[in-house]
Design a protein around this motif. Structure first.
Motif, PDB file in Angstrom:
ATOM      1  N   ASP A  29      59.505  54.888  40.955  1.00 51.32           N
ATOM      2  CA  ASP A  29      59.147  56.307  40.946  1.00 51.32           C
ATOM      3  C   ASP A  29      58.224  56.671  42.099  1.00 51.32           C
ATOM      4  OD1 ASP A  29      60.534  56.336  38.536  1.00 51.32           O
ATOM      5  OD2 ASP A  29      58.705  56.070  37.344  1.00 51.32           O
ATOM      6  N   GLY A  70      55.036  44.719  38.082  1.00 51.60           N
ATOM      7  CA  GLY A  70      55.715  45.310  36.943  1.00 51.60           C
ATOM      8  C   GLY A  70      54.853  46.227  36.115  1.00 51.60           C
ATOM      9  N   LEU A  96      52.026  47.364  41.395  1.00 53.27           N
ATOM     10  CA  LEU A  96      53.254  47.930  40.835  1.00 53.27           C
ATOM     11  C   LEU A  96      54.434  46.975  40.983  1.00 53.27           C
ATOM     12  CD1 LEU A  96      53.046  51.655  41.994  1.00 53.27           C
ATOM     13  CD2 LEU A  96      52.680  50.760  39.701  1.00 53.27           C
ATOM     14  N   LYS A 128      56.365  53.928  37.367  1.00 56.60           N
ATOM     15  CA  LYS A 128      56.740  52.590  37.830  1.00 56.60           C
ATOM     16  C   LYS A 128      56.881  52.580  39.353  1.00 56.60           C
ATOM     17  CE  LYS A 128      57.445  50.608  33.801  1.00 56.60           C
ATOM     18  NZ  LYS A 128      56.802  49.428  33.341  1.00 56.60           N
ATOM     19  N   PRO A 186      52.493  49.587  35.161  1.00 58.69           N
ATOM     20  CA  PRO A 186      52.537  51.015  35.500  1.00 58.69           C
ATOM     21  C   PRO A 186      51.268  51.443  36.227  1.00 58.69           C
ATOM     22  CG  PRO A 186      51.954  50.734  33.207  1.00 58.69           C
ATOM     23  CD  PRO A 186      52.200  49.352  33.753  1.00 58.69           C
ATOM     24  N   ASP A 187      51.331  52.589  36.900  1.00 61.65           N
ATOM     25  CA  ASP A 187      50.136  53.139  37.541  1.00 61.65           C
ATOM     26  C   ASP A 187      49.348  53.953  36.522  1.00 61.65           C
ATOM     27  OD1 ASP A 187      51.714  55.358  37.279  1.00 61.65           O
ATOM     28  OD2 ASP A 187      51.642  55.960  39.365  1.00 61.65           O
TER      29      ASP A 187
END
Length: 95
Positions: free
Chosen positions: A28, A17, A14, A25, A19-20
């Motif tokens: 979050d 850069g 993460l 992000k 996303p999961d």
């Protein structure tokens, strides 16, 4: 928090850069919790908590300074050393 089905390296991915799995992000997912430990667990460790895992990373180490009984003598030593060097300088100027 790292969910049970996710990789322990999730926060490194993460941080790059990406996303999961759910599109979130890094900002979050972060939930800071600071702990002070008396033992060394290495640069990072993972602890199981309710709902998944929490990854702890070493932030800073406190330096343990044990004062010595003669620590205040160092200032006098520095003062006499500088005074001695100044005497040699002054004696050369008087010749």
């Amino acid at each position: 928090m790292i969910k049970p089905d996710e990789s322990p390296m999730l926060f490194e991915f993460l941080a790059v850069g990406g996303p999961d799995a759910s599109g979130g992000k890094l900002g979050d997912r972060l939930d800071y919790k600071y702990e002070t430990l008396d033992q060394n667990k290495g640069p990072s460790y993972i602890e199981q908590v309710e709902g998944g895992f929490r990854k702890f990373t070493l932030y800073d180490t406190e330096k343990q300074h044990a004062p010595v009984a003669i620590s205040w003598h160092y200032s006098f030593g520095a003062m006499f050393l500088m005074g001695g060097l100044a005497c040699f300088y002054i004696s050369r100027r008087w010749r």
